[in-house]
Design an enzyme around this catalytic site. Sequence first.
Site, mmCIF file in Angstrom:
data_model
loop_
_atom_site.group_PDB
_atom_site.id
_atom_site.type_symbol
_atom_site.label_atom_id
_atom_site.label_comp_id
_atom_site.label_asym_id
_atom_site.label_seq_id
_atom_site.Cartn_x
_atom_site.Cartn_y
_atom_site.Cartn_z
ATOM 1 N N ALA A 1 0.856 -1.175 0.000
ATOM 2 C CA ALA A 1 0.000 0.000 0.000
ATOM 3 C C ALA A 1 0.897 1.232 0.000
ATOM 4 C CB ALA A 1 -0.875 -0.008 1.248
ATOM 5 N N GLY B 1 0.819 -5.119 0.797
ATOM 6 C CA GLY B 1 -0.340 -5.147 -0.105
ATOM 7 C C GLY B 1 0.005 -5.720 -1.465
ATOM 8 N N GLU C 1 -0.344 -9.365 -0.957
ATOM 9 C CA GLU C 1 -1.784 -9.593 -0.755
ATOM 10 C C GLU C 1 -2.528 -9.530 -2.089
ATOM 11 O OE1 GLU C 1 -2.849 -7.985 3.634
ATOM 12 O OE2 GLU C 1 -1.817 -6.522 2.338
ATOM 13 N N GLU D 1 4.531 -5.432 7.118
ATOM 14 C CA GLU D 1 3.743 -4.362 7.733
ATOM 15 C C GLU D 1 4.099 -4.146 9.205
ATOM 16 O OE1 GLU D 1 1.109 -5.795 4.335
ATOM 17 O OE2 GLU D 1 2.619 -6.615 5.693
ATOM 18 N N VAL E 1 42.028 1.356 13.537
ATOM 19 C CA VAL E 1 42.948 1.038 14.646
ATOM 20 C C VAL E 1 42.464 1.757 15.906
ATOM 21 C CG1 VAL E 1 44.870 0.779 13.033
ATOM 22 C CG2 VAL E 1 44.490 2.984 14.169
HETATM 23 N N1 T1G Z 1 4.647 3.447 -0.163
HETATM 24 C C1 T1G Z 1 5.105 4.673 -0.505
HETATM 25 N N2 T1G Z 1 6.405 4.947 -0.852
HETATM 26 C C2 T1G Z 1 7.234 3.913 -0.871
HETATM 27 C C3 T1G Z 1 6.831 2.585 -0.527
HETATM 28 C C4 T1G Z 1 5.455 2.372 -0.168
HETATM 29 N N3 T1G Z 1 4.977 1.180 0.145
HETATM 30 N N4 T1G Z 1 7.919 1.780 -0.618
HETATM 31 C C5 T1G Z 1 8.940 2.568 -1.004
HETATM 32 N N5 T1G Z 1 8.557 3.834 -1.162
HETATM 33 C C6 T1G Z 1 9.384 4.969 -1.599
HETATM 34 C C7 T1G Z 1 10.534 5.285 -0.646
HETATM 35 O O1 T1G Z 1 10.134 6.143 0.382
HETATM 36 C C8 T1G Z 1 11.556 5.941 -1.561
HETATM 37 O O2 T1G Z 1 11.168 7.279 -1.754
HETATM 38 C C9 T1G Z 1 11.357 5.181 -2.873
HETATM 39 O O3 T1G Z 1 10.044 4.604 -2.804
HETATM 40 C C10 T1G Z 1 12.360 4.078 -3.063
HETATM 41 O O4 T1G Z 1 12.332 3.256 -1.921
HETATM 42 C C11 T1G Z 1 -2.667 -3.039 3.332
HETATM 43 C C12 T1G Z 1 -0.840 -1.912 5.197
HETATM 44 C C13 T1G Z 1 10.462 -2.029 -1.737
HETATM 45 C C14 T1G Z 1 12.345 -3.016 -0.501
HETATM 46 O O5 T1G Z 1 6.613 -2.075 3.948
HETATM 47 O O6 T1G Z 1 10.739 -1.923 1.958
HETATM 48 O O7 T1G Z 1 1.026 -2.761 2.320
HETATM 49 O O8 T1G Z 1 13.124 8.362 -0.750
HETATM 50 O O9 T1G Z 1 14.683 3.810 -1.216
HETATM 51 O O10 T1G Z 1 16.041 0.492 -1.172
HETATM 52 O O11 T1G Z 1 -1.348 -4.742 4.138
HETATM 53 O O12 T1G Z 1 11.199 0.499 -0.435
HETATM 54 O O13 T1G Z 1 13.028 8.048 -3.201
HETATM 55 O O14 T1G Z 1 11.461 9.681 -2.048
HETATM 56 O O15 T1G Z 1 13.340 2.020 -0.028
HETATM 57 O O16 T1G Z 1 15.232 -0.269 -3.422
HETATM 58 C C15 T1G Z 1 4.091 -2.589 3.113
HETATM 59 C C16 T1G Z 1 8.205 -0.748 1.907
HETATM 60 C C17 T1G Z 1 3.358 -1.308 3.073
HETATM 61 C C18 T1G Z 1 7.601 -2.094 1.800
HETATM 62 C C19 T1G Z 1 12.738 -1.112 -2.077
HETATM 63 N N6 T1G Z 1 5.251 -2.482 2.271
HETATM 64 N N7 T1G Z 1 9.275 -0.515 0.944
HETATM 65 O O17 T1G Z 1 13.865 -0.701 -1.385
HETATM 66 O O18 T1G Z 1 14.135 1.651 -2.374
HETATM 67 S S1 T1G Z 1 1.962 -1.340 4.195
HETATM 68 C C20 T1G Z 1 6.442 -2.216 2.763
HETATM 69 C C21 T1G Z 1 10.476 -1.132 1.077
HETATM 70 C C22 T1G Z 1 0.842 -2.353 3.403
HETATM 71 C C23 T1G Z 1 -1.310 -3.574 3.453
HETATM 72 C C24 T1G Z 1 -0.365 -2.730 4.192
HETATM 73 C C25 T1G Z 1 11.530 -0.735 0.093
HETATM 74 C C26 T1G Z 1 11.716 -1.754 -1.061
HETATM 75 P P1 T1G Z 1 12.260 8.408 -1.944
HETATM 76 P P2 T1G Z 1 13.696 2.713 -1.286
HETATM 77 P P3 T1G Z 1 14.933 0.269 -2.131
#
Ligand code: T1G
Length: 719
Positions: free
Chosen positions: A67, A106, A109, A129, A387
């Site tokens: 998400a 998401g 999911e 999450e 060191v």
């Molecule tokens: N939403 C919005 N922005 C995101 C994002 C996300 N999910 N994931 C990354 N970004 C932005 C990040 O801030 C950065 O922005 C750019 O993308 C590159 O990311 C209903 C509730 C996928 C492993 O927890 O772990 O789904 O700094 O630098 O090192 O159940 O991003 O360039 O402006 O991290 O290559 C669950 C979160 C959400 C994964 C890539 N998902 N993302 O790593 O790039 S909650 C997550 C990551 C959810 C549902 C629920 C990592 C990555 P900027 P980056 P990266």
Amino acid sequence: MANELKGKVNYTVNGNIAILEVDNPPVNPLSSGVRVGLSEYINKANNDDSIEGIILTGAGRSFIAGADISEFGKKADGPDLHTTLREIEFSKKPVLAAINGTALGGGLETALVCNYRMGTNKAIVGLPEVNLGLLPGAGGTQRLPRLIGPSQALKMMISGAPISGKKALEQGVIDAISDNSLIEDAIAFLQEKIGLNEHPKVRDQNEKLLEARGTENVLAEAKALASKTRRGQFAPGQIIACVETAINEDDFDTGMKKESEYFLECLMNPQREAMIHIFFGERAASKILDIPKETPRLPINSAGIVGSGTMGGGIAMNFANAGIPVLVLDQDKKNLDRGMGVIEKNYQMMVDRGRMSQKQKDMVMALISPTLSYDDLSEVDITIEAVYENLDLKKEIFKTLDEVTKDDAILASNTSGLDIDAIASSTKRPGKVVGTHFFSPANIMRLLEVVRGKDSSDETMATVMSLGKKMGKAAVVSLNAPGFIGNRMLAGYTHQANLLLLEGALPNQVDSALESFGMSMGPFRMLDLVGLDLGWRARKLANIETPLTNKISDALCEQDRFGQKNSKGFYNYSEGSRAPNPAPENEAIYNEISNQNNIVRREISDQEIIDRCILALVNEGARILEEGVAQRSGDMDIVYINGYGFPIWRGGPMFYANQLGLTEVIKKISSFSELDENFWKPAALLQKLADESGVFGEAPVAEERAELLGFKKANMGGV
Ligand code: T1G
């Protein structure tokens, strides 16, 4: 639609197959435009008679990263995620998720509502999450346990750790791996299924849940894992409650309803905002405000480490783990052999614990080579000196490195507080000199303070920050100032802890108060771990008088109590154990030292202990910010969570202060000024922000800093 939609979906047709490609760079979160696009095109494909199957995939290196985290707590545009996923799940035509990269939260999911899932070897799937103080709120807690069993699913959701495509196939998260063109393989796979009357839905697969019904061990294991690895966090308990419902509830939609309730509770819990602050804070910290994004980075394809001790060895492992060949130099063969032995032992421990394969160990060990000669460092791209802390020795080493390494090589020091500019002055390339302050054990601790000297070039800074990211570190920039960020803030925290001991608290009271606040380890257990005799020996050697707040630890050293290393310090330790046991025999020393210094011991509340130690961090943090030593308050939060055991669910000391309200912080700090007016003088920036009902954020600009520090702009001298 109020705001402009973010992200989109590309729709193409290949024969009788529609391909929906999520396109929201760089990692394809399910932002408003993506949800609108998915909804629109799933219906378009279902209403197009020429279409018999649908493939869902992502553009670029990611499938879907979950998400859109930036939408949480705000009113989002477009359909909600549940509605969109339901349209995919109840598609009349079979849907296959072609997982081309990261499928997280998401994103996974979404794949779980598809009938089939195929991934590449580069695919990464997970439900992280919990790292955001949330739970998988789009069916993950109900569908993943159905697919892989509740035990495995709970491990994935409580650890938040992703798994590889290969592992996902083994566990049954995906149905197939594509070794060639993913889309071609996906089309071929789907063509074989199109003729089937029915296509599987995960929601209907209850076997694995029924197996777990009536047995408590699955949930008990999960609770044990949560209390061991996620102490103080709210979301893990919610996740377990969701899976418990899935196990015991026949009706899928009842489970989904429960999941939404528990999700909402997570969303409303202050931990969510704190942990999302850290998610974005870590990404912000990697950006240097006054260095253009497009500043070129030097390629780092080889490295050298000077010093094969604990830090040198740990740093070398970071390079090898990142696939970069590294030379470890020591001028003493015995030291070098021992250092290489420790590295090998650390990797063997990971193999023994199943955290890496023997093959992986052999690969990284092959990247680490010992050397006794500086000449072998002539062609490396970066050298890090590690060191012991002696300025003259480090200057000598840098002078030698300046002579033997190639001109464009970066020279870095792992010093934890010495003057980087002084070290740079012993070279002809101060622009290439920088501080890289790793934290022990360097192969484990994620924090990396990148210390910017007055001449460190933009290219050097940008290169080292990228290297830090490649090593999986949380890299934070600090200006070259005494104690940099972390240790400078820690001084006030430890000072208060030692004063509280003199005033009547006992080590275990101070430690348990701060550990109940969420600190991973209290200050006196930490001092016992580090060793009480380090400071004592240094003071004896330099014949320095013991400051008041070290009088107790020095008195313990006089009694041959050095900490864990000899099983007695502030606590007693049984042979070979790190578990702290009270040491009532020390109380006589505490009373004596207090009396000798005319300090009347008194009852002290846990709240006073927490406020004095944590707000000491905050007040010093405010000074660091007003001096511009840190770029933004979030950077100090990243430092404390990744280097000093501050609870992530409180968002770091500066975020904690913002949540508390800076007016309240000032009130609490002022209530301590009678104890030490000078120490508890509020930082100018803190006072200013409190007066303006403001919050900590980015460091004030130079003019504002000058005003705050009562300086005329003229003599700010580039800080
Ligand atoms: N939403 C919005 N922005 C995101 C994002 C996300 N999910 N994931 C990354 N970004 C932005 C990040 O801030 C950065 O922005 C750019 O993308 C590159 O990311 C209903 C509730 C996928 C492993 O927890 O772990 O789904 O700094 O630098 O090192 O159940 O991003 O360039 O402006 O991290 O290559 C669950 C979160 C959400 C994964 C890539 N998902 N993302 O790593 O790039 S909650 C997550 C990551 C959810 C549902 C629920 C990592 C990555 P900027 P980056 P990266």
